[in-house]
Design an enzyme around this catalytic site. Structure first.
Site, PDB file in Angstrom:
ATOM      1  N   GLY A 164      -4.542   5.542  -2.502  1.00 57.22           N
ATOM      2  CA  GLY A 164      -4.260   4.266  -3.142  1.00 57.22           C
ATOM      3  C   GLY A 164      -4.348   3.164  -2.113  1.00 57.22           C
ATOM      4  N   CYS A 165      -3.482   2.188  -2.234  1.00 59.82           N
ATOM      5  CA  CYS A 165      -3.479   1.052  -1.314  1.00 59.82           C
ATOM      6  C   CYS A 165      -3.212   1.530   0.114  1.00 59.82           C
ATOM      7  CB  CYS A 165      -2.399   0.058  -1.743  1.00 59.82           C
ATOM      8  SG  CYS A 165      -2.231  -1.325  -0.624  1.00 59.82           S
ATOM      9  N   PHE A 166      -4.037   1.098   1.054  1.00 58.21           N
ATOM     10  CA  PHE A 166      -3.864   1.565   2.439  1.00 58.21           C
ATOM     11  C   PHE A 166      -2.577   1.067   3.069  1.00 58.21           C
ATOM     12  CE2 PHE A 166      -7.605  -1.513   3.508  1.00 58.21           C
ATOM     13  CZ  PHE A 166      -6.817  -2.645   3.362  1.00 58.21           C
ATOM     14  N   CYS A 177       0.317   1.343   1.832  1.00 56.06           N
ATOM     15  CA  CYS A 177       1.323   2.381   1.572  1.00 56.06           C
ATOM     16  C   CYS A 177       1.147   3.569   2.510  1.00 56.06           C
ATOM     17  CB  CYS A 177       1.227   2.870   0.131  1.00 56.06           C
ATOM     18  SG  CYS A 177       1.609   1.621  -1.114  1.00 56.06           S
ATOM     19  N   TYR A 216       5.698  -6.489  -3.065  1.00 56.09           N
ATOM     20  CA  TYR A 216       4.895  -5.265  -3.071  1.00 56.09           C
ATOM     21  C   TYR A 216       5.511  -4.221  -2.142  1.00 56.09           C
ATOM     22  CZ  TYR A 216       0.853  -2.172  -3.147  1.00 56.09           C
ATOM     23  OH  TYR A 216       0.042  -1.078  -3.316  1.00 56.09           O
TER      24      TYR A 216
END
Length: 178
Positions: free
Chosen positions: A13-15, A17, A157
């Site tokens: 997913g989002c790097f 994270c 976020y």
């Protein structure tokens, strides 16, 4: 250079994270956020990646000391701190750029990747959809994307998406933390 240093390239997913998770792991020397696996020429930009049209995934390149942590342990942590059963999605982040992927750098990593996915499958109700492929060219993201959680941990976020992943890491892998 330490001859025990190895590289793992993974995307969950989002790097931001995955970067935050692996920065807390004992034996990890460096984590770089970037992109890999696309099908357009040249070095992609963040905006191009976010369009979902380049085919790249948001990934991290983890440099680790294999005398402290194994590739298998890196992958177990990876597979248990994101949802490897959702195709092209992690939470509200949707698109091929957010796919779950393991890019192996040699045949040993490929074998271990397949073994870990097989072992972990029993812990999930849904089928694991993590892509396992040979490591393509890695493109480092711009500086604003490096150390994102460390530099922005007060943002929404970070609070609502990254911190639950860090809590899961601390719960499941306390023995592997710095």
């Amino acid at each position: 250079m330490n001859k025990n240093l190895q590289v793992a390239t993974i995307g969950g997913g989002c790097f931001w994270c995955t970067e935050a998770v692996f920065q807390e792991v004992k034996g990890v020397e460096k984590v770089i956020s970037g992109y890999a696996g696309g099908n357009v020429p040249g070095e992609p930009t963040y905006r191009e990646i976010c369009s979902g049209l380049t085919g790249h995934a948001e990934v991290i390149e983890v440099t680790y000391d294999e005398s402290i942590i194994s590739y298998e342990d890196i992958l177990v942590i990876f597979m248990t701190t994101h949802d490897p059963t959702t195709l092209n999605q992690q939470g509200a982040d949707r698109g091929t750029q957010y796919r779950s992927v393991i890019y192996h750098h040699n045949e040993i990593q490929e074998r271990i990747s397949k073994e870990v996915v097989h072992q972990i499958q029993g812990y999930y109700e849904g089928k694991i959809v993590t892509e396992i492929s040979a490591a393509p060219v890695f493109y480092k993201a711009t500086q604003e994307h490096q150390d994102f959680y460390k530099n922005n941990n007060g943002q929404g976020y970070c609070t609502y998406v990254i911190e639950p992943k860090l809590a899961k890491l601390r719960q499941l892998h306390a023995d592997k933390l710095k």
